[in-house]
Enzyme design. Structure first.
Site, PDB file in Angstrom:
ATOM      1  N   CYS A 140       0.852  -1.194   0.000  1.00  0.00           N
ATOM      2  CA  CYS A 140       0.000   0.000   0.000  1.00  0.00           C
ATOM      3  C   CYS A 140       0.888   1.244   0.000  1.00  0.00           C
ATOM      4  CB  CYS A 140      -0.887  -0.043   1.246  1.00  0.00           C
ATOM      5  SG  CYS A 140      -1.879   1.425   1.531  1.00  0.00           S
ATOM      6  N   HIS A 141       0.327   2.336  -0.491  1.00  0.00           N
ATOM      7  CA  HIS A 141       1.086   3.592  -0.499  1.00  0.00           C
ATOM      8  C   HIS A 141       1.518   3.977   0.926  1.00  0.00           C
ATOM      9  CE1 HIS A 141       1.856   7.258  -3.065  1.00  0.00           C
ATOM     10  NE2 HIS A 141       2.324   7.581  -1.882  1.00  0.00           N
ATOM     11  N   THR A 142       0.731   3.562   1.928  1.00  0.00           N
ATOM     12  CA  THR A 142       1.075   3.920   3.314  1.00  0.00           C
ATOM     13  C   THR A 142       2.374   3.234   3.758  1.00  0.00           C
ATOM     14  OG1 THR A 142      -1.277   4.175   3.742  1.00  0.00           O
ATOM     15  CG2 THR A 142       0.156   4.075   5.665  1.00  0.00           C
ATOM     16  N   ARG A 161      -4.281   0.693  20.570  1.00  0.00           N
ATOM     17  CA  ARG A 161      -3.715   1.688  19.646  1.00  0.00           C
ATOM     18  C   ARG A 161      -2.361   2.223  20.126  1.00  0.00           C
ATOM     19  NH1 ARG A 161      -1.339   4.053  16.743  1.00  0.00           N
ATOM     20  NH2 ARG A 161      -1.886   5.541  15.076  1.00  0.00           N
ATOM     21  N   HIS A 173       0.762  -4.207   5.876  1.00  0.00           N
ATOM     22  CA  HIS A 173      -0.468  -4.234   6.681  1.00  0.00           C
ATOM     23  C   HIS A 173      -1.663  -4.699   5.856  1.00  0.00           C
ATOM     24  CE1 HIS A 173      -0.394  -0.355   4.625  1.00  0.00           C
ATOM     25  NE2 HIS A 173      -1.710  -0.354   4.702  1.00  0.00           N
ATOM     26  N   GLU A 174      -1.400  -5.310   4.671  1.00  0.00           N
ATOM     27  CA  GLU A 174      -2.500  -5.680   3.776  1.00  0.00           C
ATOM     28  C   GLU A 174      -2.355  -7.168   3.435  1.00  0.00           C
ATOM     29  OE1 GLU A 174      -4.211  -2.710   0.609  1.00  0.00           O
ATOM     30  OE2 GLU A 174      -2.888  -4.087  -0.445  1.00  0.00           O
ATOM     31  N   CYS A 184     -12.136  -4.810  19.290  1.00  0.00           N
ATOM     32  CA  CYS A 184     -12.172  -5.580  20.543  1.00  0.00           C
ATOM     33  C   CYS A 184     -13.604  -5.785  21.028  1.00  0.00           C
ATOM     34  CB  CYS A 184     -11.337  -4.895  21.624  1.00  0.00           C
ATOM     35  SG  CYS A 184     -12.113  -3.444  22.362  1.00  0.00           S
ATOM     36  N   CYS A 244     -15.365   1.131  20.747  1.00  0.00           N
ATOM     37  CA  CYS A 244     -16.166   0.066  20.118  1.00  0.00           C
ATOM     38  C   CYS A 244     -17.598   0.095  20.638  1.00  0.00           C
ATOM     39  CB  CYS A 244     -15.558  -1.305  20.382  1.00  0.00           C
ATOM     40  SG  CYS A 244     -14.128  -1.700  19.357  1.00  0.00           S
ATOM     41  N   CYS A 262     -13.987  -1.850  24.207  1.00  0.00           N
ATOM     42  CA  CYS A 262     -13.454  -0.553  24.633  1.00  0.00           C
ATOM     43  C   CYS A 262     -14.527   0.536  24.481  1.00  0.00           C
ATOM     44  CB  CYS A 262     -12.203  -0.185  23.829  1.00  0.00           C
ATOM     45  SG  CYS A 262     -12.525   0.258  22.105  1.00  0.00           S
ATOM     46  N   ARG A 300      -1.986  -2.271  -7.747  1.00  0.00           N
ATOM     47  CA  ARG A 300      -1.556  -2.983  -6.549  1.00  0.00           C
ATOM     48  C   ARG A 300      -0.515  -4.026  -6.898  1.00  0.00           C
ATOM     49  NH1 ARG A 300      -2.423   0.231  -2.979  1.00  0.00           N
ATOM     50  NH2 ARG A 300      -3.404  -0.362  -1.012  1.00  0.00           N
ATOM     51  N   CYS A 359     -11.207   1.335  17.171  1.00  0.00           N
ATOM     52  CA  CYS A 359     -10.987   0.624  18.436  1.00  0.00           C
ATOM     53  C   CYS A 359      -9.722   1.189  19.092  1.00  0.00           C
ATOM     54  CB  CYS A 359     -10.794  -0.863  18.132  1.00  0.00           C
ATOM     55  SG  CYS A 359     -10.341  -1.882  19.536  1.00  0.00           S
ATOM     56  N   CYS A 394      -6.689  -3.698   3.354  1.00  0.00           N
ATOM     57  CA  CYS A 394      -6.605  -2.224   3.399  1.00  0.00           C
ATOM     58  C   CYS A 394      -7.361  -1.584   2.232  1.00  0.00           C
ATOM     59  CB  CYS A 394      -5.159  -1.715   3.444  1.00  0.00           C
ATOM     60  SG  CYS A 394      -5.113   0.094   3.601  1.00  0.00           S
TER      61      CYS A 394
HETATM   62  P1  NAD Z   1      -1.426   5.318  -5.162  1.00  0.00           P
HETATM   63  O1  NAD Z   1      -0.035   5.799  -5.251  1.00  0.00           O
HETATM   64  O2  NAD Z   1      -1.778   3.980  -5.720  1.00  0.00           O
HETATM   65  O3  NAD Z   1      -2.419   6.364  -5.872  1.00  0.00           O
HETATM   66  C1  NAD Z   1      -2.324   7.761  -5.733  1.00  0.00           C
HETATM   67  C2  NAD Z   1      -2.912   8.374  -7.007  1.00  0.00           C
HETATM   68  O4  NAD Z   1      -3.001   9.804  -6.819  1.00  0.00           O
HETATM   69  C3  NAD Z   1      -2.063   8.148  -8.244  1.00  0.00           C
HETATM   70  O5  NAD Z   1      -2.867   7.667  -9.302  1.00  0.00           O
HETATM   71  C4  NAD Z   1      -1.480   9.530  -8.561  1.00  0.00           C
HETATM   72  O6  NAD Z   1      -1.249   9.728  -9.936  1.00  0.00           O
HETATM   73  C5  NAD Z   1      -2.584  10.431  -8.029  1.00  0.00           C
HETATM   74  N1  NAD Z   1      -2.151  11.785  -7.705  1.00  0.00           N
HETATM   75  C6  NAD Z   1      -0.988  12.178  -7.124  1.00  0.00           C
HETATM   76  N2  NAD Z   1      -0.964  13.537  -7.004  1.00  0.00           N
HETATM   77  C7  NAD Z   1      -2.122  13.982  -7.506  1.00  0.00           C
HETATM   78  C8  NAD Z   1      -2.687  15.286  -7.670  1.00  0.00           C
HETATM   79  N3  NAD Z   1      -2.015  16.375  -7.294  1.00  0.00           N
HETATM   80  N4  NAD Z   1      -3.910  15.402  -8.229  1.00  0.00           N
HETATM   81  C9  NAD Z   1      -4.576  14.292  -8.638  1.00  0.00           C
HETATM   82  N5  NAD Z   1      -4.098  13.022  -8.526  1.00  0.00           N
HETATM   83  C10 NAD Z   1      -2.883  12.881  -7.969  1.00  0.00           C
HETATM   84  O7  NAD Z   1      -1.813   5.367  -3.625  1.00  0.00           O
HETATM   85  P2  NAD Z   1      -2.986   4.574  -2.886  1.00  0.00           P
HETATM   86  O8  NAD Z   1      -2.495   3.257  -2.427  1.00  0.00           O
HETATM   87  O9  NAD Z   1      -4.207   4.682  -3.710  1.00  0.00           O
HETATM   88  O10 NAD Z   1      -3.141   5.496  -1.578  1.00  0.00           O
HETATM   89  C11 NAD Z   1      -3.677   6.797  -1.691  1.00  0.00           C
HETATM   90  C12 NAD Z   1      -3.568   7.526  -0.364  1.00  0.00           C
HETATM   91  O11 NAD Z   1      -4.442   6.928   0.588  1.00  0.00           O
HETATM   92  C13 NAD Z   1      -2.186   7.467   0.269  1.00  0.00           C
HETATM   93  O12 NAD Z   1      -1.939   8.715   0.890  1.00  0.00           O
HETATM   94  C14 NAD Z   1      -2.325   6.379   1.309  1.00  0.00           C
HETATM   95  O13 NAD Z   1      -1.367   6.525   2.340  1.00  0.00           O
HETATM   96  C15 NAD Z   1      -3.727   6.646   1.784  1.00  0.00           C
HETATM   97  N6  NAD Z   1      -4.447   5.552   2.464  1.00  0.00           N
HETATM   98  C16 NAD Z   1      -5.256   5.890   3.492  1.00  0.00           C
HETATM   99  C17 NAD Z   1      -6.010   4.927   4.126  1.00  0.00           C
HETATM  100  C18 NAD Z   1      -6.934   5.294   5.235  1.00  0.00           C
HETATM  101  O14 NAD Z   1      -7.394   4.395   5.952  1.00  0.00           O
HETATM  102  N7  NAD Z   1      -7.255   6.560   5.425  1.00  0.00           N
HETATM  103  C19 NAD Z   1      -5.903   3.592   3.718  1.00  0.00           C
HETATM  104  C20 NAD Z   1      -5.057   3.278   2.652  1.00  0.00           C
HETATM  105  C21 NAD Z   1      -4.335   4.269   2.028  1.00  0.00           C
HETATM  106  N1  AHE Z   2       0.859   7.250  11.501  1.00  0.00           N
HETATM  107  C1  AHE Z   2       0.402   8.376  10.723  1.00  0.00           C
HETATM  108  C2  AHE Z   2      -0.989   8.239  10.208  1.00  0.00           C
HETATM  109  C3  AHE Z   2      -1.147   7.063   9.272  1.00  0.00           C
HETATM  110  C4  AHE Z   2      -2.617   6.835   9.061  1.00  0.00           C
HETATM  111  O1  AHE Z   2      -3.398   7.786   8.950  1.00  0.00           O
HETATM  112  N2  AHE Z   2      -3.013   5.591   8.974  1.00  0.00           N
HETATM  113  C5  AHE Z   2      -4.385   5.241   8.672  1.00  0.00           C
HETATM  114  C6  AHE Z   2      -4.365   3.992   7.885  1.00  0.00           C
HETATM  115  S1  AHE Z   2      -3.522   4.158   6.352  1.00  0.00           S
HETATM  116  C7  AHE Z   2      -3.595   2.584   5.770  1.00  0.00           C
HETATM  117  O2  AHE Z   2      -2.998   2.508   4.578  1.00  0.00           O
HETATM  118  C8  AHE Z   2      -5.177   4.931   9.938  1.00  0.00           C
HETATM  119  O3  AHE Z   2      -5.860   3.934  10.088  1.00  0.00           O
HETATM  120  N3  AHE Z   2      -5.140   5.788  10.863  1.00  0.00           N
HETATM  121  C9  AHE Z   2      -5.833   5.623  12.101  1.00  0.00           C
HETATM  122  C10 AHE Z   2      -4.882   5.252  13.190  1.00  0.00           C
HETATM  123  O4  AHE Z   2      -5.304   5.079  14.318  1.00  0.00           O
HETATM  124  O5  AHE Z   2      -3.683   5.137  12.892  1.00  0.00           O
HETATM  125  C11 AHE Z   2       0.549   9.684  11.482  1.00  0.00           C
HETATM  126  O6  AHE Z   2       0.310  10.740  10.870  1.00  0.00           O
HETATM  127  O7  AHE Z   2       0.948   9.628  12.671  1.00  0.00           O
HETATM  128 ZN    ZN Z   3      -2.947   0.714   3.455  1.00  0.00          ZN
END
Ligand code: NAD
Ligand code: AHE
Ligand code: ZN
Length: 375
Positions: A40-42, A110, A62-63, A92, A98, A95, A370, A106, A169
């Protein structure tokens, strides 16, 4: 036991694949043989050094999806042989968070998760005498890992590991952001910024929810064809629009005599704070909901004119798509098995652990949706 893992030794450096030691499960813990893991990008974000919680050395990932091979004392919800998906957001069911029923976040473990250790404050991974940190409570870039039982979703044993690992994820985050967080209704207009591994799943979530106009925004033109496969009706490359994409999108979403324009729902799937602002401001005055999914680096902040919120736009965020993992993940696996959602086309690259750094390179070049490591 000796296990094979890709270790993040230092921020900004490639992972190093090596043999490390893994201690067996203690009370409430489960040993899982990881069969497959998505990248994942994360994972890349943390490896880059931009994650305020990033710890090194660590075993990222994490995936995943795998099989239970051993359980510690007191474990009741899974047994040897069960097929499971590790949960970085555990459930859980006890908590304050939850039981509130207001969130999927949860809080029971954490704090230790963020410190890269198991709930008892120690790590199960080591190299000789040196501890290696766990990551997001999962560490799926190892062929075996240990997790608390509250962080495992038991899934249909017929589901293929190399596909359903993505539910750990990306799939759940994207679809869940639409269904659980935004609660999109039939006939809505929506804009998705960033059509990568998360954004494409937001698109398929919007299609499931019955949205009408689904605009995809990406700086990579190759993502147009990808978006169209998953329900996108219009594509915009900001580079073709000029300085300010917001008025362009607002104008595009005017319909039925609406004088103002703006989408009912917008989603940031880029992690870029400027894009997050654009997403908010492209949502409709009075009711638009803008959901932040992307993760931004240490020190970065979002901004907008408060007037944007005074005039009824809602800025919100989602982690793991608002999904309660032990309850929702098995259902999403079933949706996949029943053909309700697609996963296979998004898994563009499959590789052995030894090639995991190639998976990161493909992500950087925008060539993969992916990448999945199969053990
Ligand atoms: P990815 O790299 O596969 O996709 C990102 C996309 O954004 C790409 O297609 C890229 O071309 C595009 N992009 C980049 N800059 C841009 C811009 N300025 N305008 C428009 N498009 C643009 O990444 P991903 O795996 O899809 O993850 C995306 C984001 O989501 C990451 O920041 C990741 O960390 C986050 N994420 C968050 C959660 C969550 O639970 N909140 C879960 C998973 C991933
Ligand atoms: N550790 C980072 C934040 C990272 C983050 O936001 N993680 C998401 C999942 S991304 C999965 O690809 C998330 O679940 N956040 C909730 C949590 O409790 O972490 C920071 O900025 O400190
Ligand atoms: Zn992820």
């Amino acid at each position: 036991m000796d296990v094979r893992a890709a270790v993040a030794i230092q921020a900004g450096k490639p992972l190093e694949v090596m043999t490390v030691q893994l201690e067996g499960p203690r009370a409430g813990e489960v040993l899982v043989e990881v069969k497959a893991t998505g990248i994942c990008h994360t994972d890349d974000f943390t490896l880059s050094g931009a994650d305020p919680e990033g710890l090194f050395p660590a075993i990222l990932g994490h995936e995943g999806a795998g099989i239970v091979v051993d359980v510690g004392p007191g474990v009741t919800s899974v047994k040897k042989g069960d097929h499971v998906i590790p949960l970085y957001t555990p459930e859980c069911r006890e908590c304050y968070s939850c039981t509130s029923r207001k969130t999927n976040l949860c809080t029971s473990i954490r704090a230790t998760q963020g410190q890269g250790v198991m709930p008892d404050g120690t790590s199960r991974f080591s190299i000789g005498k040196d501890k290696i940190h766990h990551y997001m409570g999962c560490s799926t870039f190892s062929n075996y890992t240990v997790l608390p039982e509250i962080a495992l979703a038991k899934i249909n044993p017929d589901a293929p590991f190399d596909k359903v690992c993505y539910i750990g994820c990306g799939v759940t985050t994207g679809i869940g952001a639409v269904i659980n967080t935004a609660k999109v209704e039939i006939g809505s207009t929506a804009i998705v910024f960033g059509l990568g591994g998360i954004g494409l799943n937001v698109l398929q979530g919007l299609r499931l929810a019955g949205a009408d106009m689904i605009i995809g925004v990406d700086i990579n033109n190759d993502r147009k064809a990808w978006g169209e496969k998953f329900g996108m009706t219009h594509f915009v490359n900001p580079k073709d629009v000029g300085d300010d994409i917001v008025p362009y999108l607002v104008n595009m979403t005017k319909r039925n005599g609406d004088l103002i324009g703006g989408a009912d729902y917008t989603f940031d799937c880029t992690g870029n704070t400027k894009v997050m602002r654009q997403a908010l401001e492209a949502s409709h005055r009075g009711w638009g909901k803008s959901v932040i999914i992307g993760v931004a680096g240490a020190g970065q902040e979002i901004s907008t004119r408060p007037f944007q919120l005074v005039t009824g736009r809602n800025w919100m965020g989602t982690a793991f798509g608002g999904a309660r993992g032990r309850t929702d993940v098995p259902k999403i696996v079933d949706w996949y098995m029943e053909g309700k959602i697609q996963i296979d086309p998004m898994i563009t690259h499959v590789m052995p652990l030894e090639d995991i750094n190639k998976g990161f390179e493909l992500m950087h070049k925008g060539e993969s949706i992916r990448g999945v490591v199969v053990y």
